[in-house]
Design an enzyme around this catalytic site. Structure first.
Site, mmCIF file in Angstrom:
data_model
loop_
_atom_site.group_PDB
_atom_site.id
_atom_site.type_symbol
_atom_site.label_atom_id
_atom_site.label_comp_id
_atom_site.label_asym_id
_atom_site.label_seq_id
_atom_site.Cartn_x
_atom_site.Cartn_y
_atom_site.Cartn_z
ATOM 1 N N HIS A 133 0.944 -1.291 0.242
ATOM 2 C CA HIS A 133 -0.595 0.419 0.135
ATOM 3 C C HIS A 133 0.588 1.739 0.212
ATOM 4 O O HIS A 133 0.552 2.278 -0.638
ATOM 5 C CB HIS A 133 -0.812 0.237 1.551
ATOM 6 C CG HIS A 133 -2.161 -0.618 0.977
ATOM 7 N ND1 HIS A 133 -2.108 -1.999 0.945
ATOM 8 C CD2 HIS A 133 -3.475 -0.144 0.925
ATOM 9 C CE1 HIS A 133 -3.564 -2.762 0.420
ATOM 10 N NE2 HIS A 133 -4.113 -1.794 1.099
ATOM 11 N N HIS A 182 0.721 -3.979 9.225
ATOM 12 C CA HIS A 182 1.856 -3.370 9.017
ATOM 13 C C HIS A 182 2.661 -2.990 10.243
ATOM 14 O O HIS A 182 2.325 -1.940 10.944
ATOM 15 C CB HIS A 182 2.339 -2.817 7.563
ATOM 16 C CG HIS A 182 1.873 -3.487 6.507
ATOM 17 N ND1 HIS A 182 3.218 -4.483 5.624
ATOM 18 C CD2 HIS A 182 1.237 -3.174 5.239
ATOM 19 C CE1 HIS A 182 3.008 -4.474 4.687
ATOM 20 N NE2 HIS A 182 1.185 -4.409 4.370
#
Length: 213
Positions: A133, A182
């Site tokens: 992302h 993450h």
């Protein structure tokens, strides 16, 4: 006529590559500074977990999904080909397709870092390093910033678009840390590598553009 290459931008690109390599080595060898960076990220971004913040970050993270970025890139390429701006189409395909998908997938496969062992606020599989992302946001919306700077002449509209796109580049990676899928080192690595690739692709593909970005 080929324009002069911007030295400060090349310097910035090399600095970003250096940051990425430092993070890559730290993750590979499980060095202590990576742990410090990741814990700092959770303290600054993840906490506190509230329903309002969760709603915001769940929605903003969608703007970095591979399907969405591929959709935007496809339409950008379509209009570029219609307008016979083939350099734009190549620029978008290289950054979003080759770098944002191909390079990112290879790195995830070889590094194979597990995702954080905390509560995930969204479902996410695969490995963690680097953040796809983060790379997608920098490569797609960074590419759009370059194109806006080159092709939109109206100054208020230009800077309004650039501000909006910059906010997406910042908030999408933040959302990945908040949602627990993450580490901060993942998103910093994704951003720094993508910035390096974006600058070099811009310098090569648009080297005959008379107006500097």
């Amino acid at each position: 006529m080929q324009r002069q290459i911007s030295r400060w931008q090349i310097g910035l690109a090399l600095f970003c590559l250096f940051i990425f390599l430092i993070l890559l080595l730290g993750v590979h060898f499980q060095l202590h500074y990576i742990h410090l960076i990741d814990q700092l990220g959770f303290r600054l971004i993840r906490e506190p977990v509230t329903s309002e913040r969760t709603w915001f970050f769940k929605n903003i993270t969608r703007a970095g999904n591979p399907i969405w970025t591929a959709f935007i890139a496809m339409w950008a390429c379509f209009f570029a080909v219609i307008l016979k701006k083939y350099d734009i189409a190549i620029f978008v395909v290289v950054n979003v397709g080759v770098f944002g998908l191909g390079v990112m997938k290879l790195l995830k496969h070889f590094v194979n870092r597990p995702r954080p062992s905390i509560l995930h606020l969204v479902n996410e599989g695969g490995s963690s390093f680097p953040s796809g992302h983060a790379m997608n946001s920098m490569l797609l919306y960074g590419s759009l910033i370059v194109l806006v700077h080159y092709y939109i002449k109206n100054e208020p509209i230009k800077y309004a678009f650039m501000t909006l796109l910059t906010c997406l580049i910042v908030t999408i990676p933040m959302s990945r840390v908040y949602l627990g899928v993450h580490y901060l080192s993942d998103v910093l690595a994704g951003l720094s590598l993508a910035c390096f690739l974006l600058i070099f692709s811009k310098e090569f593909i648009f080297k005959y553009k008379p107006k500097e970005v």
